[in-house]
Design an enzyme around this catalytic site. Structure first.
Site, mmCIF file in Angstrom:
data_model
loop_
_atom_site.group_PDB
_atom_site.id
_atom_site.type_symbol
_atom_site.label_atom_id
_atom_site.label_comp_id
_atom_site.label_asym_id
_atom_site.label_seq_id
_atom_site.Cartn_x
_atom_site.Cartn_y
_atom_site.Cartn_z
ATOM 1 N N ASP A 54 0.863 -1.196 0.000
ATOM 2 C CA ASP A 54 0.000 0.000 0.000
ATOM 3 C C ASP A 54 0.894 1.238 0.000
ATOM 4 O O ASP A 54 2.072 1.173 0.356
ATOM 5 C CB ASP A 54 -0.905 0.022 1.239
ATOM 6 C CG ASP A 54 -1.861 1.220 1.225
ATOM 7 O OD1 ASP A 54 -2.585 1.395 0.224
ATOM 8 O OD2 ASP A 54 -1.861 1.996 2.191
ATOM 9 N N SER A 55 0.292 2.354 -0.383
ATOM 10 C CA SER A 55 1.041 3.615 -0.361
ATOM 11 C C SER A 55 1.451 3.980 1.076
ATOM 12 O O SER A 55 2.412 4.708 1.266
ATOM 13 C CB SER A 55 0.172 4.734 -0.934
ATOM 14 O OG SER A 55 -1.009 4.842 -0.166
ATOM 15 N N HIS A 59 -7.667 3.084 3.445
ATOM 16 C CA HIS A 59 -7.539 3.905 4.659
ATOM 17 C C HIS A 59 -8.896 4.144 5.336
ATOM 18 O O HIS A 59 -8.950 4.432 6.527
ATOM 19 C CB HIS A 59 -6.978 5.289 4.319
ATOM 20 C CG HIS A 59 -5.500 5.309 4.060
ATOM 21 N ND1 HIS A 59 -4.931 4.687 2.979
ATOM 22 C CD2 HIS A 59 -4.491 5.904 4.739
ATOM 23 C CE1 HIS A 59 -3.625 4.907 3.003
ATOM 24 N NE2 HIS A 59 -3.327 5.640 4.061
ATOM 25 N N CYS A 61 -4.188 -1.450 -2.242
ATOM 26 C CA CYS A 61 -4.330 -0.013 -2.426
ATOM 27 C C CYS A 61 -5.180 0.172 -3.677
ATOM 28 O O CYS A 61 -4.822 -0.332 -4.745
ATOM 29 C CB CYS A 61 -2.938 0.593 -2.630
ATOM 30 S SG CYS A 61 -2.943 2.351 -3.035
ATOM 31 N N GLU A 83 -3.499 9.259 7.797
ATOM 32 C CA GLU A 83 -2.020 9.177 7.809
ATOM 33 C C GLU A 83 -1.434 10.017 8.949
ATOM 34 O O GLU A 83 -0.347 9.747 9.428
ATOM 35 C CB GLU A 83 -1.439 9.664 6.471
ATOM 36 C CG GLU A 83 -1.647 8.720 5.305
ATOM 37 C CD GLU A 83 -0.685 7.521 5.292
ATOM 38 O OE1 GLU A 83 0.507 7.679 5.554
ATOM 39 O OE2 GLU A 83 -1.171 6.405 5.025
#
Ligand code: DGL
Length: 289
Positions: free
Chosen positions: A15-16, A199, A78, A163
């Site tokens: 994932d990012s 997310h 993602c 994040e």
């Protein structure tokens, strides 16, 4: 290829940033006997508003890294990477790198269940700007059912909130209410909403409160876990290449989970531990290529 084709390795999960941990958690719970290797490109997250070219380049670097660490299969956990890079990697890169390995995404397993869930046939898709602009969900949903009306909504503030560890905070309420309200206003008949970004489950409680009560909210983790279990059942040649503990010797044997991040691990570990509900100790790496 230096490694023998029969070599086994952990299942790679990319994932990012932190979001893919919501998928990893479901994968590890559905397939506890397998080893997993997680890679978060936290130093370059978010990917959501990056160009097609960059998301593709970064994702390919990550896939190569996971392959070089022994993964025979990589899950792009993602949506942005699945929407912008998966097809090119599967069609152009994988045949050159090693046709015996696999790279799978999260979009197809998510849309497959939708026809059985929606009664009105009106579905909302909430994702990053990149995922929404790619219209990958609209296209995939049209393939599983031509009858479904899809409304896509980009939610550019949600990933930065997660994040930065603000998902539970009062600051998140404003943007959760704003995007949910705008989606329902553009199609009041929506009865099913796909959280098309890994997310977003971290905002699930707030999203549930902000949506009308009858609307079903769909996080992806369990769907992807079920789909991978099914894939491994149908592909025994791949199943034997994904390393797992021998249940014959110990029926409670559990696989290991290792973590890599392009950020400073000291920054990654606390939030990752919150996502996983267990202590995470990651190794810091640099992606190039
Ligand atoms: N979690 C990722 C997704 O599912 C992307 C978040 C981002 O990097 O923008 O789309």
């Amino acid at each position: 290829m230096p490694e023998h084709q029969s070599a086994t390795g952990p299942i790679g999960v990319f994932d990012s940033g932190y979001g893919g941990l919501t998928i990893l958690r479901s994968l590890a719970s559905r397939l506890p006997q397998y080893d997993f290797l997680y890679l978060g490109d936290n130093a370059r997250a978010p990917y959501g508003n990056r160009s097609f070219e960059l998301v593709y380049r970064f994702t390919l670097q990550a896939v190569r890294e996971l392959f070089s660490r022994g993964c025979r299969m990589v899950i792009l956990a993602c949506n942005t990477a699945s929407a912008k890079a998966l097809r090119s990697i599967q069609q152009h890169d994988l045949p050159l790198i090693d046709p015996s390995r696999r790279v799978l995404g999260v979009i197809r397993p998510t849309v497959e269940v939708i026809p059985s869930l929606t009664a009105t046939g009106h579905v909302g898709v909430m994702g990053t700007q990149g995922t929404v602009a790619s219209h990958s969900y609209r296209m995939e949903l049209n393939k599983v059912s031509g009858e479904i009306r899809v409304t896509e909504k980009s939610c550019p503030m949600w990933v930065p909130l997660v994040e930065n560890g603000e998902a539970e905070g009062p600051g998140a309420d404003y943007f959760v209410e704003k995007y949910c309200g705008e989606l329902i206003e553009s199609d009041p008949d929506i009865d099913t909403v796909i959280l098309a970004c890994t997310h977003y489950p971290l905002l699930l409680n707030k999203i549930r409160k902000a949506m009308p009560e009858h609307v079903k909210i769909l996080p992806q983790g369990d769907l992807v876990g079920e789909s991978l279990a099914d894939y491994l059942r149908r592909h025994p040649e791949m199943e034997i290449r994904c390393r797992k503990q021998t249940a014959a010797e110990d029926s409670a044997a559990r696989g290991s989970i290792e973590y890599l991040t392009t950020e400073n691990p000291e920054k990654f570990n606390p939030l990752a531990s919150m996502f996983m509900g267990t202590a995470v100790v990651a190794t810091g790496i640099t992606l190039e290529g």
